[in-house]
Design a protein around this motif. Structure first.
Motif, PDB file in Angstrom:
ATOM      1  N   ARG A   1       0.834  -1.197   0.000  1.00 36.22           N
ATOM      2  CA  ARG A   1       0.000   0.000   0.000  1.00 36.22           C
ATOM      3  C   ARG A   1       0.866   1.244   0.000  1.00 36.22           C
ATOM      4  O   ARG A   1       1.975   1.251   0.478  1.00 36.22           O
TER       5      ARG A   1
ATOM      6  N   TYR B   1     -13.101   2.715  -4.517  1.00 35.94           N
ATOM      7  CA  TYR B   1     -11.880   2.049  -4.073  1.00 35.94           C
ATOM      8  C   TYR B   1     -11.157   1.491  -5.299  1.00 35.94           C
ATOM      9  O   TYR B   1     -11.767   0.869  -6.165  1.00 35.94           O
TER      10      TYR B   1
ATOM     11  N   VAL C   1      -4.808  -7.140   1.385  1.00 34.90           N
ATOM     12  CA  VAL C   1      -5.366  -5.823   1.668  1.00 34.90           C
ATOM     13  C   VAL C   1      -6.689  -5.567   0.937  1.00 34.90           C
ATOM     14  O   VAL C   1      -7.685  -5.157   1.551  1.00 34.90           O
TER      15      VAL C   1
ATOM     16  N   ASP D   1     -10.366  -4.737   2.601  1.00 37.99           N
ATOM     17  CA  ASP D   1     -10.990  -3.424   2.418  1.00 37.99           C
ATOM     18  C   ASP D   1     -12.359  -3.550   1.746  1.00 37.99           C
ATOM     19  O   ASP D   1     -13.325  -2.878   2.135  1.00 37.99           O
TER      20      ASP D   1
ATOM     21  N   ASN E   1      -3.920   2.983  -1.208  1.00 42.70           N
ATOM     22  CA  ASN E   1      -4.925   2.225  -0.471  1.00 42.70           C
ATOM     23  C   ASN E   1      -5.825   3.181   0.298  1.00 42.70           C
ATOM     24  O   ASN E   1      -5.620   3.439   1.478  1.00 42.70           O
ATOM     25  N   GLN E   2      -6.822   3.747  -0.392  1.00 48.85           N
ATOM     26  CA  GLN E   2      -7.748   4.685   0.226  1.00 48.85           C
ATOM     27  C   GLN E   2      -9.154   4.452  -0.310  1.00 48.85           C
ATOM     28  O   GLN E   2      -9.331   4.092  -1.478  1.00 48.85           O
TER      29      GLN E   2
ATOM     30  N   PRO F   1     -12.814   4.641   6.835  1.00 44.56           N
ATOM     31  CA  PRO F   1     -11.784   3.891   7.564  1.00 44.56           C
ATOM     32  C   PRO F   1     -11.908   2.377   7.404  1.00 44.56           C
ATOM     33  O   PRO F   1     -12.222   1.660   8.358  1.00 44.56           O
ATOM     34  N   THR F   2     -11.666   1.875   6.206  1.00 43.86           N
ATOM     35  CA  THR F   2     -11.790   0.443   5.968  1.00 43.86           C
ATOM     36  C   THR F   2     -10.817  -0.372   6.819  1.00 43.86           C
ATOM     37  O   THR F   2     -11.082  -1.544   7.101  1.00 43.86           O
ATOM     38  N   ASP F   3      -9.720   0.238   7.224  1.00 42.84           N
ATOM     39  CA  ASP F   3      -8.751  -0.483   8.050  1.00 42.84           C
ATOM     40  C   ASP F   3      -9.283  -0.742   9.450  1.00 42.84           C
ATOM     41  O   ASP F   3      -8.736  -1.554  10.200  1.00 42.84           O
ATOM     42  N   GLN F   4     -10.408  -0.084   9.803  1.00 45.07           N
ATOM     43  CA  GLN F   4     -11.004  -0.259  11.127  1.00 45.07           C
ATOM     44  C   GLN F   4     -12.222  -1.174  11.104  1.00 45.07           C
ATOM     45  O   GLN F   4     -12.863  -1.398  12.126  1.00 45.07           O
TER      46      GLN F   4
END
Length: 202
Positions: A2, A64, A73, A77, A169-170, A185-188
């Motif tokens: 990323r 995305y 990843v 996501d 990666n956003q 906030p896909t990482d959350q």
């Protein structure tokens, strides 16, 4: 792999403020308000039909960029996007129907319309998977401030040659006029994505 530029990194925290039951904030004060992100494109969906950015006019959009062969990843996501939107749809059916998730591949060599369609179908029934010619994908990525780069060939366990694709990666939420609003906030996880959608989509 990323990569996020300083512009996005600085905004990642701003997109995750307190939610609660407060009224919808003014979109003019949104974290990404005024950013030069987005623009028309001509890409291809799972049915081989040409899809343009203007086709989503009037819809909130979650965008995305990733690829289906991504080992970790991108699937995580995409799952967070699907779970978050599904949770929002359950809580707010009418508003949820006005949000369209869009997945654009950065690996058009392998991600055919059928492959992208099958991939996105695993995460949300309305997630739109898009691919296109390398030039069309590159031009679209540039408009959406997305960097990507094909890596060196690597040998897989069965001996076949493959490769990774490094990319930004956003996950960006756009309003019905196609203006960028905030990062999701896909990482959350899905719950955090649902909360951020609820903050803006009213």
């Amino acid at each position: 792999m990323r990569r996020a530029g300083p512009f996005f990194a600085a905004l990642a925290l701003a997109a995750c403020g307190p939610l609660g039951g407060s009224p919808a904030p003014d979109l003019a004060t949104a974290p990404l308000a005024g950013a030069a992100i987005g623009g028309d494109f001509a890409l291809t969906d799972k049915d081989g039909k040409t899809v343009r950015w203007s086709d989503f006019a009037g819809q909130w959009r979650i965008v995305y960029f990733g690829y289906t062969f991504c080992p970790d990843v991108c699937p995580v996501d995409a799952a967070a996007i699907g779970q978050g939107l599904s949770a929002f749809e359950k809580a707010e059916p009418d508003l949820g129907a006005k949000v369209t998730p869009i997945f654009v591949t950065v690996d058009p060599e392998r991600d055919t319309p059928a492959v992208v369609g099958e991939f996105t179908g695993n995460f949300h029934p309305r997630m739109v998977g898009l691919t296109g010619t390398p030039d069309a994908v590159k031009a679209t990525a540039k408009k959406f401030a997305v960097w990507f780069e094909k890596g060196e060939p690597t040998a897989s366990e069965n001996g076949d040659a493959g490769y990774m694709v490094g990319h930004t990666n956003q996950t960006v939420l756009f309003d019905p006029d196609g203006n960028p609003i905030a990062l999701l906030p896909t990482d959350q996880g899905g719950a955090a994505v649902a909360a951020e959608i609820a903050k803006w989509v009213r």
